[in-house]
Design a protein around this motif. Structure first.
Motif, PDB file in Angstrom:
ATOM      1  N   CYS A  77       0.771  -1.139   0.026  1.00  0.00           N
ATOM      2  CA  CYS A  77       0.027  -0.031   0.035  1.00  0.00           C
ATOM      3  C   CYS A  77       0.642   1.278   0.015  1.00  0.00           C
ATOM      4  O   CYS A  77       0.700   2.113  -0.642  1.00  0.00           O
ATOM      5  N   ASP A  78       1.872   1.250   0.809  1.00  0.00           N
ATOM      6  CA  ASP A  78       2.865   2.334   0.904  1.00  0.00           C
ATOM      7  C   ASP A  78       3.486   2.562  -0.492  1.00  0.00           C
ATOM      8  O   ASP A  78       3.763   3.710  -1.096  1.00  0.00           O
ATOM      9  N   ALA A  79       4.104   1.608  -1.144  1.00  0.00           N
ATOM     10  CA  ALA A  79       4.610   1.621  -2.474  1.00  0.00           C
ATOM     11  C   ALA A  79       3.496   1.983  -3.543  1.00  0.00           C
ATOM     12  O   ALA A  79       3.842   2.917  -4.345  1.00  0.00           O
ATOM     13  N   ILE A  80       2.439   1.500  -3.326  1.00  0.00           N
ATOM     14  CA  ILE A  80       1.259   2.215  -4.647  1.00  0.00           C
ATOM     15  C   ILE A  80       1.130   3.655  -4.317  1.00  0.00           C
ATOM     16  O   ILE A  80       0.839   4.258  -5.135  1.00  0.00           O
ATOM     17  N   GLU A  81       0.938   3.972  -2.959  1.00  0.00           N
ATOM     18  CA  GLU A  81       0.636   5.358  -2.705  1.00  0.00           C
ATOM     19  C   GLU A  81       1.760   6.116  -2.944  1.00  0.00           C
ATOM     20  O   GLU A  81       1.609   7.306  -3.844  1.00  0.00           O
ATOM     21  N   LYS A  82       2.949   5.729  -2.738  1.00  0.00           N
ATOM     22  CA  LYS A  82       4.125   6.754  -3.137  1.00  0.00           C
ATOM     23  C   LYS A  82       4.358   6.809  -4.705  1.00  0.00           C
ATOM     24  O   LYS A  82       4.384   7.849  -5.319  1.00  0.00           O
ATOM     25  N   ARG A  83       3.950   5.842  -5.227  1.00  0.00           N
ATOM     26  CA  ARG A  83       3.890   5.548  -6.702  1.00  0.00           C
ATOM     27  C   ARG A  83       2.700   6.467  -7.255  1.00  0.00           C
ATOM     28  O   ARG A  83       2.977   7.313  -8.497  1.00  0.00           O
ATOM     29  N   GLU A  84       1.597   6.468  -6.768  1.00  0.00           N
ATOM     30  CA  GLU A  84       0.709   7.225  -7.269  1.00  0.00           C
ATOM     31  C   GLU A  84       0.608   8.606  -6.927  1.00  0.00           C
ATOM     32  O   GLU A  84       0.256   9.593  -7.755  1.00  0.00           O
ATOM     33  N   ASN A  85       1.374   9.113  -5.947  1.00  0.00           N
ATOM     34  CA  ASN A  85       1.673  10.424  -5.364  1.00  0.00           C
ATOM     35  C   ASN A  85       2.703  11.049  -6.561  1.00  0.00           C
ATOM     36  O   ASN A  85       2.473  12.142  -7.007  1.00  0.00           O
ATOM     37  N   GLU A  86       3.568  10.363  -6.937  1.00  0.00           N
ATOM     38  CA  GLU A  86       4.599  10.650  -7.744  1.00  0.00           C
ATOM     39  C   GLU A  86       4.193  10.810  -9.162  1.00  0.00           C
ATOM     40  O   GLU A  86       4.087  11.906  -9.887  1.00  0.00           O
ATOM     41  N   LYS A  87       2.992   9.926  -9.492  1.00  0.00           N
ATOM     42  CA  LYS A  87       2.320  10.094 -10.629  1.00  0.00           C
ATOM     43  C   LYS A  87       1.276  11.216 -10.996  1.00  0.00           C
ATOM     44  O   LYS A  87       1.093  12.097 -11.929  1.00  0.00           O
ATOM     45  N   ARG A  88       0.581  11.536  -9.564  1.00  0.00           N
ATOM     46  CA  ARG A  88      -0.049  12.778  -9.568  1.00  0.00           C
ATOM     47  C   ARG A  88       0.561  13.939  -9.474  1.00  0.00           C
ATOM     48  O   ARG A  88       0.281  14.860 -10.387  1.00  0.00           O
ATOM     49  N   GLN A  89       1.799  13.828  -9.231  1.00  0.00           N
ATOM     50  CA  GLN A  89       2.624  15.035  -9.096  1.00  0.00           C
ATOM     51  C   GLN A  89       3.041  15.424 -10.471  1.00  0.00           C
ATOM     52  O   GLN A  89       3.030  16.636 -11.075  1.00  0.00           O
ATOM     53  N   VAL A  90       3.323  14.192 -11.218  1.00  0.00           N
ATOM     54  CA  VAL A  90       3.721  14.343 -12.809  1.00  0.00           C
ATOM     55  C   VAL A  90       2.333  14.795 -13.321  1.00  0.00           C
ATOM     56  O   VAL A  90       2.835  15.598 -14.337  1.00  0.00           O
ATOM     57  N   GLU A  91       1.409  14.475 -13.197  1.00  0.00           N
ATOM     58  CA  GLU A  91       0.112  14.826 -13.936  1.00  0.00           C
ATOM     59  C   GLU A  91      -0.084  16.221 -13.499  1.00  0.00           C
ATOM     60  O   GLU A  91      -0.656  17.025 -14.538  1.00  0.00           O
ATOM     61  N   GLU A  92       0.020  16.568 -12.373  1.00  0.00           N
ATOM     62  CA  GLU A  92      -0.261  18.104 -12.155  1.00  0.00           C
ATOM     63  C   GLU A  92       0.882  18.848 -12.941  1.00  0.00           C
ATOM     64  O   GLU A  92       0.329  19.889 -13.184  1.00  0.00           O
ATOM     65  N   LYS A  93       1.934  18.488 -12.825  1.00  0.00           N
ATOM     66  CA  LYS A  93       2.971  19.206 -13.278  1.00  0.00           C
ATOM     67  C   LYS A  93       2.534  19.574 -15.057  1.00  0.00           C
ATOM     68  O   LYS A  93       2.655  20.631 -15.521  1.00  0.00           O
ATOM     69  N   LYS A  94       2.267  18.447 -15.441  1.00  0.00           N
ATOM     70  CA  LYS A  94       2.026  18.236 -16.989  1.00  0.00           C
ATOM     71  C   LYS A  94       0.881  19.205 -17.251  1.00  0.00           C
ATOM     72  O   LYS A  94       0.601  19.881 -18.199  1.00  0.00           O
ATOM     73  N   HIS A  95      -0.168  19.143 -16.312  1.00  0.00           N
ATOM     74  CA  HIS A  95      -1.483  19.884 -16.456  1.00  0.00           C
ATOM     75  C   HIS A  95      -1.314  21.496 -16.507  1.00  0.00           C
ATOM     76  O   HIS A  95      -1.859  22.281 -17.110  1.00  0.00           O
ATOM     77  N   MET A  96      -0.396  21.793 -15.268  1.00  0.00           N
ATOM     78  CA  MET A  96      -0.026  23.252 -15.218  1.00  0.00           C
ATOM     79  C   MET A  96       0.768  23.721 -16.324  1.00  0.00           C
ATOM     80  O   MET A  96       0.330  24.950 -16.878  1.00  0.00           O
ATOM     81  N   GLU A  97       1.592  22.818 -16.835  1.00  0.00           N
ATOM     82  CA  GLU A  97       2.299  23.354 -18.039  1.00  0.00           C
ATOM     83  C   GLU A  97       1.117  23.446 -19.423  1.00  0.00           C
ATOM     84  O   GLU A  97       1.608  24.643 -20.037  1.00  0.00           O
ATOM     85  N   GLU A  98       0.428  22.583 -19.210  1.00  0.00           N
ATOM     86  CA  GLU A  98      -0.726  22.845 -20.440  1.00  0.00           C
ATOM     87  C   GLU A  98      -1.562  24.035 -20.315  1.00  0.00           C
ATOM     88  O   GLU A  98      -1.900  24.745 -21.124  1.00  0.00           O
ATOM     89  N   ILE A  99      -1.626  24.355 -18.948  1.00  0.00           N
ATOM     90  CA  ILE A  99      -2.500  25.539 -18.638  1.00  0.00           C
ATOM     91  C   ILE A  99      -1.842  26.762 -19.112  1.00  0.00           C
ATOM     92  O   ILE A  99      -2.134  27.821 -19.689  1.00  0.00           O
ATOM     93  N   GLN A 100      -0.498  26.707 -18.603  1.00  0.00           N
ATOM     94  CA  GLN A 100       0.507  28.036 -18.934  1.00  0.00           C
ATOM     95  C   GLN A 100       0.634  28.038 -20.577  1.00  0.00           C
ATOM     96  O   GLN A 100       0.459  28.974 -21.028  1.00  0.00           O
ATOM     97  N   PHE A 101       0.631  26.878 -21.357  1.00  0.00           N
ATOM     98  CA  PHE A 101       0.735  27.019 -22.451  1.00  0.00           C
ATOM     99  C   PHE A 101      -0.564  27.466 -23.243  1.00  0.00           C
ATOM    100  O   PHE A 101      -0.608  28.566 -24.285  1.00  0.00           O
ATOM    101  N   LEU A 102      -1.653  27.100 -22.626  1.00  0.00           N
ATOM    102  CA  LEU A 102      -2.995  27.579 -23.253  1.00  0.00           C
ATOM    103  C   LEU A 102      -2.991  28.950 -22.909  1.00  0.00           C
ATOM    104  O   LEU A 102      -3.733  29.936 -23.636  1.00  0.00           O
ATOM    105  N   LYS A 103      -2.701  29.569 -21.624  1.00  0.00           N
ATOM    106  CA  LYS A 103      -2.852  30.820 -21.214  1.00  0.00           C
ATOM    107  C   LYS A 103      -1.863  31.654 -22.308  1.00  0.00           C
ATOM    108  O   LYS A 103      -2.412  32.778 -22.830  1.00  0.00           O
ATOM    109  N   ARG A 104      -0.681  31.220 -22.713  1.00  0.00           N
ATOM    110  CA  ARG A 104       0.162  31.975 -23.596  1.00  0.00           C
ATOM    111  C   ARG A 104      -0.578  32.032 -24.979  1.00  0.00           C
ATOM    112  O   ARG A 104      -0.283  33.115 -25.456  1.00  0.00           O
TER     113      ARG A 104
END
Length: 275
Positions: free
Chosen positions: A231-258
């Motif tokens: 469970c800890d490994a899955i949670e850690k992996r999912e947190n990392e995956k969520r952070q990557v997704e959030e970063k990617k989402h923020m980059e897309e938002i910034q790109f769309l704003k520009r």
């Protein structure tokens, strides 16, 4: 038939000078001297009175009769009846020694106050000699008091047969009550032993069950730790995956704003010359 007392000796002198048979046992109940009933190996149990030999009878082939005493036939019949009742209440004891059959009747001699006092002193002496316990259950004390009570029955029966028979009923009732208590005690002990054995067997089964449950608990703890690690490994992996997704989402938002800003600027440039 032969008697122990040799010619020329009284009963007291013979008792002091000659040892009793090996099977003879002392008792508070007063007995006559043992009588040698038979030397045959075929034991003929003297259930009745014909085999009884008087302790005063000599061993000579021509016994000397006692001096004549004036007694009425009624007194003789009463005495004989009293002796028969006495022998019925307290049967003579008999035993085999080698090929000899010995028999010993209870004494039919009337007692005096001195005899009663001596009986009490002898009872106290026997209790001390055999180290009987003063309280609680003690087979030695019970045996001695039983012998003392039989002696009292003998003394009373000689003077009054009816009173002796009544005391016999009391003695038998006491013995029956003690036997009932003994049976109850033995059954309770057996019941307790069965319960103890069942408890021991149940204890072994319970200990085995506890051991199995402890082992199962250990296995379950091991599985729980493994699942927690997963469970800890899955949670850690999912947190990392969520952070990557959030970063990617923020980059897309910034790109769309520009992109939106650029389109807005171009649109304003297109509209402005027309004015």
């Amino acid at each position: 038939m032969e008697h122990l007392i040799p010619p020329g000796k009284t009963k007291t002198e013979h008792r002091d000078a000659v040892a009793m048979p090996t099977q003879y046992t002392e008792s508070l109940l007063k007995y006559d001297n043992p009588v040698l009933v038979s030397k045959s190996t075929d034991r003929k149990s003297p259930k009745g009175r014909p085999l009884r030999v008087s302790p005063q009878q000599s061993a000579d082939s021509t016994p000397i009769p006692p001096p004549p005493k004036p007694k009425s036939s009624l007194t003789d019949a009463t005495k004989q009846e009293s002796e028969e009742i006495l022998n019925a209440i307290l049967p003579p004891r008999e035993w085999m020694e080698g090929n000899q059959l010995w028999m010993q009747h209870v004494s039919s001699t009337p007692c005096t106050r001195t005899d009663v006092v001596h009986l009490e002193e002898l009872l106290d002496t026997k209790l001390q000699q055999r180290q009987a316990r003063e309280t609680g259950i003690c087979p030695v004390r019970r045996e001695l008091y039983s012998q003392c009570f039989d002696e009292l029955i003998r003394q009373v029966t000689i003077n009054c047969a009816e009173r002796g028979l009544l005391l016999l009923r009391v003695r038998d009732e006491i013995q029956m009550t003690i036997a009932a208590y003994q049976t109850l005690y033995e059954s309770s002990v057996a019941f307790g032993m069965r319960k103890a054995l069942q408890a021991e067997q149940g204890k072994a089964d319970m200990e085995k069950m506890i051991s199995d449950l402890e082992s199962e608990k250990h296995d379950l703890k091991k599985q729980l730790n493994e699942q927690r690690a997963k469970c800890d490994a899955i949670e850690k992996r999912e947190n990392e995956k969520r952070q990557v997704e959030e970063k990617k989402h923020m980059e897309e938002i910034q790109f769309l704003k520009r992109t939106n800003q650029q389109l807005k600027t171009q649109l304003e440039l297109i509209i402005t010359p027309k004015k």
